[in-house]
Design a protein around this motif. Structure first.
Motif, PDB file in Angstrom:
ATOM      1  N   LEU A   3       0.935  -1.186  -0.010  1.00  0.00           N
ATOM      2  CA  LEU A   3      -0.055   0.130   0.044  1.00  0.00           C
ATOM      3  C   LEU A   3       0.916   1.251  -0.009  1.00  0.00           C
ATOM      4  O   LEU A   3       0.648   2.058  -0.862  1.00  0.00           O
ATOM      5  CB  LEU A   3      -0.978   0.099   1.237  1.00  0.00           C
ATOM      6  CG  LEU A   3      -2.257  -1.010   1.281  1.00  0.00           C
ATOM      7  CD1 LEU A   3      -2.835  -0.974   2.584  1.00  0.00           C
ATOM      8  CD2 LEU A   3      -3.030  -0.659   0.041  1.00  0.00           C
ATOM      9  N   PHE A  40       1.215   3.904  -3.288  1.00  0.00           N
ATOM     10  CA  PHE A  40       0.503   5.123  -3.007  1.00  0.00           C
ATOM     11  C   PHE A  40       2.019   5.975  -3.228  1.00  0.00           C
ATOM     12  O   PHE A  40       1.584   7.157  -3.626  1.00  0.00           O
ATOM     13  CB  PHE A  40       0.213   5.433  -1.553  1.00  0.00           C
ATOM     14  CG  PHE A  40      -0.074   6.709  -1.185  1.00  0.00           C
ATOM     15  CD1 PHE A  40      -1.514   7.099  -1.443  1.00  0.00           C
ATOM     16  CD2 PHE A  40       0.908   7.691  -0.262  1.00  0.00           C
ATOM     17  CE1 PHE A  40      -1.685   8.295  -0.910  1.00  0.00           C
ATOM     18  CE2 PHE A  40       0.357   8.960  -0.170  1.00  0.00           C
ATOM     19  CZ  PHE A  40      -0.945   9.281  -0.258  1.00  0.00           C
ATOM     20  N   PRO A  69       2.807   8.254  -7.617  1.00  0.00           N
ATOM     21  CA  PRO A  69       1.535   7.653  -6.834  1.00  0.00           C
ATOM     22  C   PRO A  69       0.699   7.099  -7.580  1.00  0.00           C
ATOM     23  O   PRO A  69       0.409   7.489  -8.751  1.00  0.00           O
ATOM     24  CB  PRO A  69       1.457   9.089  -6.354  1.00  0.00           C
ATOM     25  CG  PRO A  69       1.647  10.128  -7.442  1.00  0.00           C
ATOM     26  CD  PRO A  69       2.761   9.509  -8.216  1.00  0.00           C
ATOM     27  N   LEU A 105      -3.013   6.453  -6.248  1.00  0.00           N
ATOM     28  CA  LEU A 105      -4.128   6.245  -5.187  1.00  0.00           C
ATOM     29  C   LEU A 105      -5.166   4.950  -5.569  1.00  0.00           C
ATOM     30  O   LEU A 105      -5.687   4.482  -4.654  1.00  0.00           O
ATOM     31  CB  LEU A 105      -4.606   7.632  -4.871  1.00  0.00           C
ATOM     32  CG  LEU A 105      -5.505   7.650  -3.700  1.00  0.00           C
ATOM     33  CD1 LEU A 105      -5.125   7.265  -2.528  1.00  0.00           C
ATOM     34  CD2 LEU A 105      -6.318   9.064  -3.616  1.00  0.00           C
ATOM     35  N   ALA A 111      -4.021   1.643  -5.090  1.00  0.00           N
ATOM     36  CA  ALA A 111      -3.787   1.614  -3.552  1.00  0.00           C
ATOM     37  C   ALA A 111      -5.184   1.295  -2.737  1.00  0.00           C
ATOM     38  O   ALA A 111      -5.198   0.326  -2.056  1.00  0.00           O
ATOM     39  CB  ALA A 111      -2.915   2.677  -2.822  1.00  0.00           C
ATOM     40  N   ILE A 134      -6.402  11.962   4.819  1.00  0.00           N
ATOM     41  CA  ILE A 134      -5.988  11.492   3.190  1.00  0.00           C
ATOM     42  C   ILE A 134      -6.076  12.562   2.359  1.00  0.00           C
ATOM     43  O   ILE A 134      -5.351  12.850   1.421  1.00  0.00           O
ATOM     44  CB  ILE A 134      -6.987  10.445   2.875  1.00  0.00           C
ATOM     45  CG1 ILE A 134      -6.658   9.105   3.802  1.00  0.00           C
ATOM     46  CG2 ILE A 134      -6.892   9.945   1.583  1.00  0.00           C
ATOM     47  CD1 ILE A 134      -7.848   8.055   3.802  1.00  0.00           C
ATOM     48  N   GLN A 185      -5.495  14.807  -7.830  1.00  0.00           N
ATOM     49  CA  GLN A 185      -6.305  13.700  -7.188  1.00  0.00           C
ATOM     50  C   GLN A 185      -7.590  14.526  -6.336  1.00  0.00           C
ATOM     51  O   GLN A 185      -8.829  14.180  -6.611  1.00  0.00           O
ATOM     52  CB  GLN A 185      -5.744  13.112  -6.084  1.00  0.00           C
ATOM     53  CG  GLN A 185      -4.508  11.995  -6.849  1.00  0.00           C
ATOM     54  CD  GLN A 185      -3.719  11.327  -5.822  1.00  0.00           C
ATOM     55  OE1 GLN A 185      -3.547  11.935  -4.723  1.00  0.00           O
ATOM     56  NE2 GLN A 185      -3.297  10.093  -6.021  1.00  0.00           N
TER      57      GLN A 185
END
Length: 371
Positions: free
Chosen positions: A153, A157, A160, A162, A165, A200, A208
């Motif tokens: 994970l 991450f 990256p 996400l 993950a 987060i 994102q």
């Protein structure tokens, strides 16, 4: 490693194989249409590459079918270590594409280690959650079962990536719920997830965060971040009940629809074959998922059951997220549709996982192993 006898061959699940090949065929047809140029009257080479990957995937399906899944489980520590090393390797030596290090180039092919790690994850979960016959887990024993999830994970991450993950974490959670937890533990985990949302959000990249904002209101930036979802909705809506016909989609062939052969391949299907075509794809996936659950139900070993559930969860979750993404009810996270979207790493990964499921089906009458 290969353990072949007459019983295994007789128990080969031809229905599972047929369901898989049918999805491969539908995927190749869709990719051919998505890459077709109306002016040149020819398609790009994406479908040719997908055919090549499909052949490799079928070969891997048979290889994993005839390798005893019990032998794979016995080697899971080594397989897991090699998988984590591949994720470390891509962070150091991987090719940078759009600001992310997710791919490595081998012999002219771009491979994504995080995709291949899904096979490793299925085997790992089978070993970690093999005690499904015992009492429900309480809060602290779950930490022990979560430990193998931390390295992959974190490494994924950092790429990256996400979206991938989240998939790994979701599959772990689905298997955990199947294994069984106390209701107090469930609410405690739910509270932790809710509390962690601000953390987060604060650590997400700008693009994102923009995806989440676009999901909430795509029309706020119709020519920017909201363009993908808006064009996808137009394509799906214009298909109506039966669609515009094969190779007749205007949104895709006039290049209004972005990423049409990968993330938004379902929009191409909806435009050209309408609600009927989308329903056919849905039924094909439901049939495949039902078969996997059926194999899990009559498996004797807890490890085999867990691996089937993990494969089921991977296919279901990625199909659901991709389909939800193209209709605008989930953020655009770049998750392809299994078997349908273009992509070699994803395709051979899912074919390998289904090979493991078939290996379980072929050995359903074997004596349970004590791992």
């Amino acid at each position: 490693m290969f353990q072949i006898d007459k019983r295994h061959i007789v128990n080969f699940d031809y229905i599972l194989f047929f369901q898989t090949v049918l999805l491969l065929f539908l995927g190749i047809m869709s990719i051919y249409s998505a890459s077709y140029d109306l002016q040149l009257h020819q398609a790009g080479n994406y479908y040719i590459k997908q055919i090549s990957w499909s052949i490799i995937g079928i070969v891997l399906f048979f290889i994993f079918s005839f390798i005893s899944y019990k032998r794979l489980i016995s080697w899971v520590a080594v397989i897991y270590t090699l998988g984590v090393m591949s994720l470390i390797y891509v962070l150091i030596f991987g090719d940078v594409n759009m600001g992310a290090k997710r791919w490595i180039d081998i012999g002219g092919f771009s491979l994504q280690p995080s995709e291949f790690f899904k096979v490793v994850w299925v085997l790992t979960l089978g070993r970690v959650f093999k005690d499904i016959g015992m009492k429900n887990l309480s809060f602290f024993p779950i930490f022990k079962k979560f430990a193998p999830a931390v390295p992959p994970l974190l490494l994924i991450f950092l790429q990256p990536d996400l979206g991938t993950a989240v998939i790994f974490l979701a599959i772990w959670g689905i298997v955990l719920l199947y294994r069984g937890i106390t209701k107090y533990t469930f609410f405690a985990i739910l509270a932790i997830l809710l509390v962690s949302i601000p953390v987060i959000w604060a650590n997400m990249h700008d693009y994102q965060r923009q995806r989440v904002i676009t999901f909430l209101n795509p029309e706020a930036d119709p020519f920017g971040s909201g363009y993908h979802v808006i064009q996808s909705k137009i394509a799906l809506g214009s298909g109506g009940l039966t669609g515009k016909g094969y190779l007749q989609g205007t949104q895709s062939h006039l290049k209004f629809l972005p990423e049409k052969h990968t993330d938004f391949i379902f929009s191409v299907i909806g435009e050209e074959f309408g609600l009927v075509g989308a329903a056919v794809i849905l039924l094909c996936f439901l049939s495949l998922l039902s078969k996997i659950l059926h194999i899990s139900a009559y498996s004797k070993e807890p490890t085999a059951k867990i691996m089937c559930v993990a494969v089921f969860a991977f296919i279901f979750f990625q199909f659901f997220v991709n389909a939800s993404m193209v209709v605008g009810i989930m953020p655009v996270v770049g998750i392809p549709m299994p078997f349908i979207s273009y992509g070699g790493s994803s395709l051979v990964t899912f074919m390998s996982m289904l090979g493991i499921v078939n290996s379980i089906a072929m050995r359903r009458y074997d004596r349970p192993a004590d791992f």
